[in-house]
Scaffold this motif. Structure first.
Motif, mmCIF file in Angstrom:
data_model
loop_
_atom_site.group_PDB
_atom_site.id
_atom_site.type_symbol
_atom_site.label_atom_id
_atom_site.label_comp_id
_atom_site.label_asym_id
_atom_site.label_seq_id
_atom_site.Cartn_x
_atom_site.Cartn_y
_atom_site.Cartn_z
ATOM 1 N N LEU A 28 -57.885 2.268 12.843
ATOM 2 C CA LEU A 28 -56.709 2.126 13.156
ATOM 3 C C LEU A 28 -55.804 2.008 12.327
ATOM 4 C CD1 LEU A 28 -55.445 3.301 15.590
ATOM 5 C CD2 LEU A 28 -55.754 1.617 16.702
ATOM 6 N N SER A 29 -55.655 0.772 11.762
ATOM 7 C CA SER A 29 -55.029 0.028 11.140
ATOM 8 C C SER A 29 -54.076 0.886 10.060
ATOM 9 C CB SER A 29 -54.549 -0.994 10.517
ATOM 10 O OG SER A 29 -54.082 -1.795 10.027
ATOM 11 N N PHE A 30 -55.172 1.956 9.444
ATOM 12 C CA PHE A 30 -54.757 2.163 8.488
ATOM 13 C C PHE A 30 -54.480 3.236 8.439
ATOM 14 C CE2 PHE A 30 -57.144 5.407 5.322
ATOM 15 C CZ PHE A 30 -56.510 5.553 3.971
ATOM 16 N N LEU A 31 -54.956 4.082 9.541
ATOM 17 C CA LEU A 31 -54.701 5.698 9.616
ATOM 18 C C LEU A 31 -53.006 5.669 10.259
ATOM 19 C CD1 LEU A 31 -57.355 7.303 12.017
ATOM 20 C CD2 LEU A 31 -56.896 7.755 9.848
ATOM 21 N N ILE A 32 -52.841 3.784 10.308
ATOM 22 C CA ILE A 32 -50.941 3.833 10.971
ATOM 23 C C ILE A 32 -50.310 3.848 9.427
ATOM 24 C CG2 ILE A 32 -49.198 2.329 12.334
ATOM 25 C CD1 ILE A 32 -52.112 2.132 14.503
ATOM 26 N N ASN A 33 -50.396 2.919 8.723
ATOM 27 C CA ASN A 33 -49.956 2.559 7.557
ATOM 28 C C ASN A 33 -50.080 3.847 6.711
ATOM 29 O OD1 ASN A 33 -49.139 -0.286 6.944
ATOM 30 N ND2 ASN A 33 -51.201 -0.243 8.240
ATOM 31 N N LEU A 34 -51.525 5.334 6.955
ATOM 32 C CA LEU A 34 -51.370 6.145 6.260
ATOM 33 C C LEU A 34 -50.325 7.128 6.770
ATOM 34 C CD1 LEU A 34 -53.019 7.233 4.053
ATOM 35 C CD2 LEU A 34 -54.438 8.245 5.225
ATOM 36 N N GLY A 115 -53.652 5.370 -4.912
ATOM 37 C CA GLY A 115 -53.320 4.802 -3.180
ATOM 38 C C GLY A 115 -53.053 5.509 -2.159
ATOM 39 N N TRP A 116 -54.423 6.927 -2.270
ATOM 40 C CA TRP A 116 -54.612 7.786 -1.539
ATOM 41 C C TRP A 116 -53.732 8.969 -1.484
ATOM 42 C CZ3 TRP A 116 -58.404 6.627 0.210
ATOM 43 C CH2 TRP A 116 -60.065 5.265 0.624
ATOM 44 N N GLY A 117 -52.537 8.945 -2.503
ATOM 45 C CA GLY A 117 -52.080 9.910 -3.332
ATOM 46 C C GLY A 117 -50.839 10.081 -2.851
ATOM 47 N N MET A 118 -49.930 8.596 -2.561
ATOM 48 C CA MET A 118 -48.840 7.898 -2.480
ATOM 49 C C MET A 118 -49.153 7.001 -1.936
ATOM 50 S SD MET A 118 -49.348 8.070 2.174
ATOM 51 C CE MET A 118 -49.657 9.576 1.775
ATOM 52 N N ASN A 119 -49.063 5.966 -3.636
ATOM 53 C CA ASN A 119 -49.300 4.578 -4.111
ATOM 54 C C ASN A 119 -49.349 3.456 -2.761
ATOM 55 O OD1 ASN A 119 -48.991 5.647 -6.536
ATOM 56 N ND2 ASN A 119 -46.793 6.446 -5.690
ATOM 57 N N LEU A 120 -50.248 3.468 -1.751
ATOM 58 C CA LEU A 120 -50.365 3.551 -1.069
ATOM 59 C C LEU A 120 -51.859 1.695 -1.418
ATOM 60 C CD1 LEU A 120 -49.705 1.987 2.600
ATOM 61 C CD2 LEU A 120 -51.647 3.501 3.147
ATOM 62 N N ARG A 121 -51.203 1.125 -0.788
ATOM 63 C CA ARG A 121 -51.698 -0.160 -1.595
ATOM 64 C C ARG A 121 -52.481 -0.936 -0.158
ATOM 65 N NH1 ARG A 121 -52.443 1.884 -4.735
ATOM 66 N NH2 ARG A 121 -51.663 1.859 -7.110
#
Length: 230
Positions: A28-34, A115-121
């Protein structure tokens, strides 16, 4: 040994607490950040979140629950305190090893996909991305063990001395941390301490120092639980 394995397996009866909640909250935390950083959509922006901590926090709470809720039940079944403690240790070590492997794999995938295509770490926190793959893996695993044994220590204090023990422990922590803060401020040591932490490699912060703290917590917890009452 059979009793120890029985206690370890007993933890997985409540699989929702052991597996469902930790990974569910992390997902859930990952999806919110994504969704959040995907909505921002800035190409030069490289966000780093602290969402990975959610699984560690849930496991910390679960380690406390495992002692406070299961200890009376295990004692009623005739399980010795030693077997109960070792069973929980085996359980937490197995969790740390397996959960760290999954987090390591997710960090590798995150790095490979930019980073999942958006440089997300999210999984690959910068100071955790050390070159040595073993240290990188231990950087995920050791904090699980540290928080697990910290949770066990808190729980056995409660089982041994009840609410008075918890309040005493809280007061001692408050005095210790507050006194340290006053001393550091008085001596003007804050900049030196911050600089010292900044100079520490990621492996030392997430592997070396947590491992050193885990060992005394394990010993203290074992000594206390030997005299704890259900």
């Amino acid at each position: 040994m059979n009793r120890t394995l029985t206690v370890a397996r007993m933890q997985f009866v409540a699989w929702r607490t052991v597996v469902g909640w930790p990974w569910g909250i992390l997902a859930l935390s990952f999806l919110i950040n994504l969704a959040l950083f995907g909505a921002i959509g800035e190409e030069d922006f490289e966000p780093t979140t602290g969402g990975l901590m959610s699984i560690y926090v849930v496991m910390f709470v679960a380690s406390i629950s495992a002692i406070t809720m299961d200890f009376p039940f295990a004692m009623g079944l005739g399980v010795s305190r030693r077997s109960f403690y070792l069973g929980n240790v085996l359980h937490f070590v197995a969790q740390a090893v397996s959960y760290a492997a999954v987090l390591y794999l997710l960090a590798v995938i995150e790095e490979a996909t930019d980073g999942w295509g958006m440089n997300l770490r999210f999984f690959g926190i910068p100071f955790l991305m050390v070159e040595n793959p073993i240290l990188r893996y231990l950087g995920f695993a050791i904090p699980f063990l540290l928080l697990g044994f910290l949770g066990i220590a808190i729980a056995v204090v409660f089982k041994r001395w009840g609410m008075n023990g918890m309040l005493t422990l809280s007061a001692a922590a408050l005095v210790g941390l507050g006194g340290a803060a006053v001393l550091i401020t008085w001596q003007g040591w804050w900049s030196a301490i911050v600089g010292w932490f900044a100079d520490q490699p990621g492996g030392a912060i997430l592997v070396g120092w947590p491992a050193l703290l885990t060992l005394p917590l394990a010993v203290i917890s074992y000594l206390i639980i030997r005299r704890a009452t259900p």
